[in-house]
Design a protein around this motif. Structure first.
Motif, PDB file in Angstrom:
ATOM      1  N   CYS A  38      -1.936  -2.020 -17.258  1.00  0.00           N
ATOM      2  CA  CYS A  38      -0.695  -2.585 -16.330  1.00  0.00           C
ATOM      3  C   CYS A  38      -0.997  -2.071 -15.050  1.00  0.00           C
ATOM      4  CB  CYS A  38       0.645  -2.000 -16.878  1.00  0.00           C
ATOM      5  SG  CYS A  38       1.414  -2.935 -18.414  1.00  0.00           S
ATOM      6  N   GLN A  39      -1.639  -0.650 -14.886  1.00  0.00           N
ATOM      7  CA  GLN A  39      -1.947  -0.237 -13.498  1.00  0.00           C
ATOM      8  C   GLN A  39      -2.907  -0.874 -12.906  1.00  0.00           C
ATOM      9  OE1 GLN A  39      -2.298   4.060 -14.485  1.00  0.00           O
ATOM     10  NE2 GLN A  39      -0.466   4.661 -13.878  1.00  0.00           N
ATOM     11  N   ARG A  40      -3.718  -1.557 -13.727  1.00  0.00           N
ATOM     12  CA  ARG A  40      -4.922  -2.221 -13.187  1.00  0.00           C
ATOM     13  C   ARG A  40      -4.531  -3.755 -12.939  1.00  0.00           C
ATOM     14  NH1 ARG A  40     -10.094   0.246 -13.858  1.00  0.00           N
ATOM     15  NH2 ARG A  40      -9.914   2.384 -14.544  1.00  0.00           N
ATOM     16  N   GLU A 239      -7.507   2.462 -10.239  1.00  0.00           N
ATOM     17  CA  GLU A 239      -6.414   2.327 -11.065  1.00  0.00           C
ATOM     18  C   GLU A 239      -5.319   1.262 -10.326  1.00  0.00           C
ATOM     19  OE1 GLU A 239      -4.089   5.990 -12.553  1.00  0.00           O
ATOM     20  OE2 GLU A 239      -5.659   6.975 -11.225  1.00  0.00           O
ATOM     21  N   ALA A 240      -5.344   1.254  -9.037  1.00  0.00           N
ATOM     22  CA  ALA A 240      -4.425   0.402  -8.336  1.00  0.00           C
ATOM     23  C   ALA A 240      -5.319  -0.103  -7.061  1.00  0.00           C
ATOM     24  CB  ALA A 240      -3.039   1.149  -7.507  1.00  0.00           C
ATOM     25  N   LYS A 241      -4.935  -1.392  -6.818  1.00  0.00           N
ATOM     26  CA  LYS A 241      -6.066  -2.186  -5.522  1.00  0.00           C
ATOM     27  C   LYS A 241      -5.360  -3.006  -5.140  1.00  0.00           C
ATOM     28  CE  LYS A 241      -7.580  -4.255  -9.507  1.00  0.00           C
ATOM     29  NZ  LYS A 241      -7.664  -3.807 -10.903  1.00  0.00           N
ATOM     30  N   ILE A 242      -5.309  -3.344  -3.758  1.00  0.00           N
ATOM     31  CA  ILE A 242      -4.661  -4.375  -3.051  1.00  0.00           C
ATOM     32  C   ILE A 242      -5.446  -4.907  -1.783  1.00  0.00           C
ATOM     33  CG2 ILE A 242      -3.001  -2.815  -1.817  1.00  0.00           C
ATOM     34  CD1 ILE A 242      -1.179  -4.932  -2.015  1.00  0.00           C
ATOM     35  N   PHE A 243      -5.662  -6.035  -1.738  1.00  0.00           N
ATOM     36  CA  PHE A 243      -6.029  -6.699  -0.308  1.00  0.00           C
ATOM     37  C   PHE A 243      -4.853  -7.245   0.665  1.00  0.00           C
ATOM     38  CE2 PHE A 243      -8.000  -9.324   2.700  1.00  0.00           C
ATOM     39  CZ  PHE A 243      -9.137  -9.085   3.057  1.00  0.00           C
ATOM     40  N   LEU A 244      -4.550  -6.381   1.661  1.00  0.00           N
ATOM     41  CA  LEU A 244      -3.415  -7.086   2.269  1.00  0.00           C
ATOM     42  C   LEU A 244      -3.813  -7.645   3.563  1.00  0.00           C
ATOM     43  CD1 LEU A 244      -0.180  -6.502   1.703  1.00  0.00           C
ATOM     44  CD2 LEU A 244      -0.127  -4.702   3.441  1.00  0.00           C
ATOM     45  N   GLU A 245      -3.852  -8.870   3.273  1.00  0.00           N
ATOM     46  CA  GLU A 245      -4.444  -9.988   4.346  1.00  0.00           C
ATOM     47  C   GLU A 245      -3.587 -10.227   5.681  1.00  0.00           C
ATOM     48  OE1 GLU A 245      -7.107 -13.748   3.612  1.00  0.00           O
ATOM     49  OE2 GLU A 245      -5.173 -13.595   2.554  1.00  0.00           O
ATOM     50  N   ASN A 246      -4.322 -10.294   6.596  1.00  0.00           N
ATOM     51  CA  ASN A 246      -3.649 -10.756   7.987  1.00  0.00           C
ATOM     52  C   ASN A 246      -2.477  -9.741   8.405  1.00  0.00           C
ATOM     53  OD1 ASN A 246      -5.239 -13.090   8.136  1.00  0.00           O
ATOM     54  ND2 ASN A 246      -3.952 -14.020   7.102  1.00  0.00           N
ATOM     55  N   VAL A 247      -2.527  -8.464   8.486  1.00  0.00           N
ATOM     56  CA  VAL A 247      -1.601  -7.580   8.832  1.00  0.00           C
ATOM     57  C   VAL A 247      -1.034  -7.686  10.266  1.00  0.00           C
ATOM     58  CG1 VAL A 247      -1.069  -5.012   9.321  1.00  0.00           C
ATOM     59  CG2 VAL A 247      -2.336  -5.778   7.042  1.00  0.00           C
ATOM     60  N   ARG A 248      -1.818  -7.764  11.280  1.00  0.00           N
ATOM     61  CA  ARG A 248      -1.365  -8.025  12.527  1.00  0.00           C
ATOM     62  C   ARG A 248      -0.507  -9.218  12.859  1.00  0.00           C
ATOM     63  NH1 ARG A 248      -3.644 -11.278  16.670  1.00  0.00           N
ATOM     64  NH2 ARG A 248      -5.594 -11.593  15.223  1.00  0.00           N
ATOM     65  N   SER A 265       4.724  -4.896  -4.822  1.00  0.00           N
ATOM     66  CA  SER A 265       4.821  -6.010  -5.776  1.00  0.00           C
ATOM     67  C   SER A 265       3.408  -6.119  -6.275  1.00  0.00           C
ATOM     68  CB  SER A 265       5.306  -7.500  -5.287  1.00  0.00           C
ATOM     69  OG  SER A 265       4.413  -7.908  -4.232  1.00  0.00           O
ATOM     70  N   GLU A 266       2.019  -6.210  -5.337  1.00  0.00           N
ATOM     71  CA  GLU A 266       0.941  -6.111  -5.948  1.00  0.00           C
ATOM     72  C   GLU A 266       0.500  -5.127  -6.729  1.00  0.00           C
ATOM     73  OE1 GLU A 266      -1.324  -8.826  -5.873  1.00  0.00           O
ATOM     74  OE2 GLU A 266       0.360  -9.825  -4.866  1.00  0.00           O
ATOM     75  N   VAL A 267       0.806  -4.057  -6.443  1.00  0.00           N
ATOM     76  CA  VAL A 267       0.555  -2.862  -7.191  1.00  0.00           C
ATOM     77  C   VAL A 267       1.141  -2.701  -8.472  1.00  0.00           C
ATOM     78  CG1 VAL A 267       0.382  -0.319  -7.233  1.00  0.00           C
ATOM     79  CG2 VAL A 267      -0.152  -1.344  -5.226  1.00  0.00           C
ATOM     80  N   LEU A 268       2.609  -3.054  -8.661  1.00  0.00           N
ATOM     81  CA  LEU A 268       3.409  -2.650  -9.683  1.00  0.00           C
ATOM     82  C   LEU A 268       3.442  -4.271 -10.671  1.00  0.00           C
ATOM     83  CD1 LEU A 268       6.271  -0.787  -8.573  1.00  0.00           C
ATOM     84  CD2 LEU A 268       4.282  -0.010  -9.878  1.00  0.00           C
ATOM     85  N   ARG A 293      -5.906   6.856  -8.082  1.00  0.00           N
ATOM     86  CA  ARG A 293      -7.333   6.282  -7.370  1.00  0.00           C
ATOM     87  C   ARG A 293      -7.092   5.058  -7.071  1.00  0.00           C
ATOM     88  NH1 ARG A 293     -13.292   5.384  -9.394  1.00  0.00           N
ATOM     89  NH2 ARG A 293     -14.266   6.092  -7.502  1.00  0.00           N
ATOM     90  N   VAL A 294      -6.848   4.933  -5.711  1.00  0.00           N
ATOM     91  CA  VAL A 294      -6.354   3.451  -5.101  1.00  0.00           C
ATOM     92  C   VAL A 294      -7.575   3.019  -4.220  1.00  0.00           C
ATOM     93  CG1 VAL A 294      -4.027   4.073  -5.181  1.00  0.00           C
ATOM     94  CG2 VAL A 294      -5.412   4.467  -3.048  1.00  0.00           C
ATOM     95  N   LEU A 295      -7.601   1.533  -4.358  1.00  0.00           N
ATOM     96  CA  LEU A 295      -8.565   0.911  -3.364  1.00  0.00           C
ATOM     97  C   LEU A 295      -7.484   0.113  -2.389  1.00  0.00           C
ATOM     98  CD1 LEU A 295     -10.999  -0.162  -2.114  1.00  0.00           C
ATOM     99  CD2 LEU A 295     -10.991  -2.055  -3.943  1.00  0.00           C
ATOM    100  N   ILE A 296      -7.252   0.327  -1.172  1.00  0.00           N
ATOM    101  CA  ILE A 296      -6.265  -0.306  -0.263  1.00  0.00           C
ATOM    102  C   ILE A 296      -7.311  -0.980   0.936  1.00  0.00           C
ATOM    103  CG2 ILE A 296      -4.339  -0.256   1.066  1.00  0.00           C
ATOM    104  CD1 ILE A 296      -3.493   2.138  -0.769  1.00  0.00           C
ATOM    105  N   ILE A 297      -7.299  -2.134   0.917  1.00  0.00           N
ATOM    106  CA  ILE A 297      -7.651  -2.970   2.211  1.00  0.00           C
ATOM    107  C   ILE A 297      -6.488  -3.509   3.098  1.00  0.00           C
ATOM    108  CG2 ILE A 297      -9.325  -4.434   3.092  1.00  0.00           C
ATOM    109  CD1 ILE A 297     -10.966  -4.095   0.202  1.00  0.00           C
ATOM    110  N   LEU A 298      -6.676  -2.874   4.242  1.00  0.00           N
ATOM    111  CA  LEU A 298      -5.660  -3.356   5.135  1.00  0.00           C
ATOM    112  C   LEU A 298      -6.487  -4.401   6.258  1.00  0.00           C
ATOM    113  CD1 LEU A 298      -3.434  -0.377   6.254  1.00  0.00           C
ATOM    114  CD2 LEU A 298      -3.132  -2.059   4.167  1.00  0.00           C
ATOM    115  N   ASP A 299      -6.113  -5.434   6.171  1.00  0.00           N
ATOM    116  CA  ASP A 299      -7.139  -6.571   6.926  1.00  0.00           C
ATOM    117  C   ASP A 299      -6.465  -6.992   8.156  1.00  0.00           C
ATOM    118  OD1 ASP A 299      -8.676  -8.780   7.531  1.00  0.00           O
ATOM    119  OD2 ASP A 299      -7.177 -10.054   6.802  1.00  0.00           O
ATOM    120  N   ASP A 300      -7.230  -6.829   9.310  1.00  0.00           N
ATOM    121  CA  ASP A 300      -6.835  -7.106  10.573  1.00  0.00           C
ATOM    122  C   ASP A 300      -5.725  -6.027  11.042  1.00  0.00           C
ATOM    123  OD1 ASP A 300      -7.018  -8.082  13.224  1.00  0.00           O
ATOM    124  OD2 ASP A 300      -6.055 -10.045  12.511  1.00  0.00           O
TER     125      ASP A 300
END
Length: 425
Positions: A38-40, A239-248, A265-268, A293-300
């Motif tokens: 679930c965490q993945r 364990e947890a990862k998210i690509f958060l698009e178009n932040v700006r 919501s993406e993580v959980l 252990r997380v991978l977080i990508i904040l885009d723009d």
């Protein structure tokens, strides 16, 4: 993707169906495996609330049918349960329809299951005496033999349950990775070499530190494309990862709270959680990601306030975590690297990577892919192609847009469009 659900009135589509003998494994191994999946972000079915009886429910059979993968945990007393054997028979039947099936031999020898010896042999004999239904018993025997012949995991090859759970979660994550890939580019010209360079900076294999990488460059140079390709390559490690698009853009049009809720919501996998204010959202994110252990990508991203409200102080992430940001502003990454709390937390773990424009050879290839559907331009268009390349200045976005616009057009039409491009400068 969501976390897990127990029984529901309407069968849903699950990524993984867990078949197991509750009295053997539910409170220990299964609970840890379920949590790890679930965490993945793997939507995993576990039958915590289903009423038990002699006959397996139609609802549960439908759930098996609607699952992408079934994991069968063969434990000491698995075969003593007719419920488990009916689940197993259905799972093996669904394998004919390309459903993936993976066995786990938990404290039992695979040959004992396959040959139906030891406790498995005794359980089948007991069922024969009770039911007097040779066809049903043979169906169970065939299912046991077939399932135990499939490549899976053997607990004796792991030091402990924790290592076994980790192996299974990583393998299943890799399986689903190809089905959950972010769309990168129709023609990823020049992407692979740049991704390799970034991966060197990230050093994914090292789990001793937390690293932050800022990917910067001109608008349209391919920062987001490279970040998506990196996500596809490495996300299964975390364990947890998210690509958060178009932040700006989204921070302006929808607000930081919307971005915080998206991240949560993406993580959980739970879209019901609501954030009532920005500070509360930051605290919630920190609690959810604490010691993971997380991978977080904040885009723009374009200002440090966005980063602080989405990540907090970055002091709760487990070692091995990687934070990637794409931005047009190199000074933003430099500013983050000077933040005292980050220096205390990750030391020299903030680095940058500049995305350079495509060179002439790469530019010609990318334009040709879109304008001619070929690796090379039509010889009659060489002069015009050179002008387009000069105009685009190595920016992939410009080459893609112009190439798609010029596709199928005559030389006079190219000349007319080039004049329009020039006038728009």
């Amino acid at each position: 993707m969501a976390s897990s659900s127990s029984s529901t009135h309407q069968p849903k589509n699950f990524d993984v169906f867990l078949s197991f003998r509750g009295e053997d494994t539910r409170r220990g191994f299964i609970s840890h495996l379920h949590k790890a999946l679930c965490q993945r972000g793997i939507y995993t079915f576990i039958d915590n609330d289903l009423p038990r009886g002699e006959e397996i429910s139609i609802e549960l059979l439908k759930t098996i049918e609607n699952s992408t993968t079934s994991i069968i945990v063969f434990s000491e007393n698995y075969a003593s349960s007719t419920w488990c054997l009916e689940e197993l028979a259905k799972i093996v039947e669904c394998r004919k329809n390309k459903q993936s099936v993976r066995p786990v031999f938990y404290m039992v020898d695979p040959s004992e299951v396959r040959k139906q010896e030891g406790k498995y042999g005794k359980a089948l004999t007991m069922h024969e005496e009770k039911f007097n239904d040779k066809k049903k018993i043979q169906r169970w025997r065939d299912a046991l033999r077939k399932a135990a012949s499939i490549s899976g995991w053997d607990s004796k090859n792991s030091r402990d349950d924790s290592e076994l759970v980790q192996k299974i979660a990583e393998d299943i994550s890799k399986t689903f990775l190809n089905k959950m890939r972010l769309s990168v580019a129709e023609y990823p010209v020049g992407i692979n070499s740049r991704v390799k360079s970034v991966l060197k900076s990230l050093n994914i294999e090292s789990k001793d530190d937390v690293r932050i990488l800022g990917i910067y460059g001109l608008g349209g140079v391919g920062k987001s494309t490279i970040a998506k390709a990196i996500y596809n390559k490495i996300s299964y490690h975390f364990e947890a990862k998210i690509f958060l698009e178009n932040v700006r853009e989204k921070s302006i049009t929808k607000g930081i709270i919307h971005l915080q809720e998206t991240l949560i919501s993406e993580v959980l996998g739970d879209r019901s959680l609501k954030v009532h204010n920005e500070c509360g959202g930051t605290d919630m994110i920190n609690k959810i990601l604490y010691k993971k252990r997380v991978l977080i990508i904040l885009d723009d991203v374009d200002n440090s306030d966005q980063i602080k409200k989405l990540l907090g102080k970055c002091d709760g992430f487990a070692s091995g975590s990687r934070i990637i940001m794409t931005t047009r502003e190199k000074h933003l990454i430099d500013t983050i690297g000077r933040e005292k709390h980050l220096i205390d937390t990750i030391g020299n773990g903030v680095s940058t990577y500049q995305v350079k424009e495509l060179d002439e050879k790469e530019s010609i290839k990318l334009l040709s892919k879109h304008a001619f559907r070929s690796n090379k331009p039509n010889e009659d268009y060489l002069k015009l192609v050179s002008e387009v390349i000069h105009y685009a200045k190595g920016l992939p976005l410009a080459l893609v847009v112009m190439g798609a616009d010029l596709y199928g057009k005559t030389i006079p039409e190219w000349e007319s469009d080039l004049n329009k491009y020039t006038r728009s400068l």
